[in-house]
Design a protein around this motif. Structure first.
Motif, mmCIF file in Angstrom:
data_model
loop_
_atom_site.group_PDB
_atom_site.id
_atom_site.type_symbol
_atom_site.label_atom_id
_atom_site.label_comp_id
_atom_site.label_asym_id
_atom_site.label_seq_id
_atom_site.Cartn_x
_atom_site.Cartn_y
_atom_site.Cartn_z
ATOM 1 N N LYS A 141 -8.606 8.809 -5.250
ATOM 2 C CA LYS A 141 -8.143 7.596 -5.916
ATOM 3 C C LYS A 141 -8.084 6.453 -4.907
ATOM 4 N N LYS A 142 -8.725 5.336 -5.223
ATOM 5 C CA LYS A 142 -8.783 4.214 -4.294
ATOM 6 C C LYS A 142 -7.430 3.552 -4.110
ATOM 7 N N ASP A 143 -6.612 3.504 -5.149
ATOM 8 C CA ASP A 143 -5.306 2.853 -5.081
ATOM 9 C C ASP A 143 -4.359 3.691 -4.228
ATOM 10 N N SER A 185 -1.331 3.099 -3.325
ATOM 11 C CA SER A 185 0.085 3.048 -3.693
ATOM 12 C C SER A 185 0.488 4.129 -4.686
ATOM 13 N N GLU A 211 0.808 -1.209 0.000
ATOM 14 C CA GLU A 211 0.000 0.000 0.000
ATOM 15 C C GLU A 211 0.845 1.265 0.000
#
Length: 228
Positions: free
Chosen positions: A99-101, A103, A65
């Motif tokens: 943004k869900k991501d 990383s 993550e």
């Protein structure tokens, strides 16, 4: 970055009088990174200037993550970040906000695998990701931070990950996600972490939370004198 690279052991790099735009900055051992109260260090809205970090770790449930950083160090000992100024993660921009991501969003302060780390007396605003994330560090002092993030996704406050001997004191947080959240994705686990004299003014998730996909242990974790 050039000034940091040329800083001699025991020296300081100082920002003063203005707004300094930058991509990822990598700090090193035996230095002070001073952001003066007259200065703001602000993240540039350009994904290319935030390459993926790659600390050498077997962290199985957290490191995936933690992909990008704004102020970063790897294996840096005796490092101090302070000065009374502002770190602006520029996290409200369209390339990061919502943004869900996780990383792809830079962590404002991300020291990894170092010893004797001090992060003190700073305002941290609009982080794009979890705001302060020491990863596998020992002997960490975090003091006098004011953290403010308007809403987006997964914008935690102060999240030591698999750290030992961490003291977090005299901080005020207004965050979107978990406020005080030690995490573990490594067998070394979390040990001897104290949060003391902390005010959390806003969160829509956990005020206090241990983990998410936890792997290692949590030992001697103290929460003391909190206003939630």
């Amino acid at each position: 970055q050039k000034a940091i690279d040329e800083c001699t052991p025991g020296g300081s790099v100082v920002l003063t009088d203005g707004v300094f735009m930058s991509g990822k900055i990598t700090l090193k051992s035996d230095m002070i990174f001073w952001i003066d109260k007259t200065a703001t260090l602000k993240a540039i809205q350009d994904q290319k200037l935030f390459p993926v970090t790659d600390p050498p770790t077997n962290n199985v449930s957290v490191a995936d993550e933690l992909g990008k950083a704004f102020i970063y160090s790897q294996g840096a000992d005796n490092l101090t970040i302070t000065g009374g100024g502002t770190v602006d993660g520029n996290g409200k921009t369209k390339i990061w906000n919502g943004k869900k991501d996780e990383s792809i969003r830079p962590i404002p302060l991300y020291p990894t695998q170092g010893k004797n780390i001090k992060i003190t007396n700073l305002d941290i605003v609009e982080g794009a990701m979890w705001n302060v994330v020491p990863l596998e560090c020992d002997d960490v002092v975090i003091d006098g931070l004011n953290i403010y993030t308007s809403f987006g996704k997964n914008k935690d406050g102060i999240d030591p990950c698999d750290c030992h001997r961490v003291l977090v004191t005299n901080c005020t947080l207004f965050v979107e996600d978990d406020a005080l959240c030690p995490k573990s994705g490594h067998v070394r686990g979390c040990e001897d972490i104290t949060y003391r004299n902390i005010t959390v003014n806003q969160t829509i998730c956990g005020l206090i939370k241990l983990g998410t996909k936890s792997y290692g242990h949590f030992k001697n974790i103290v929460f003391e004198d909190l206003a939630l």
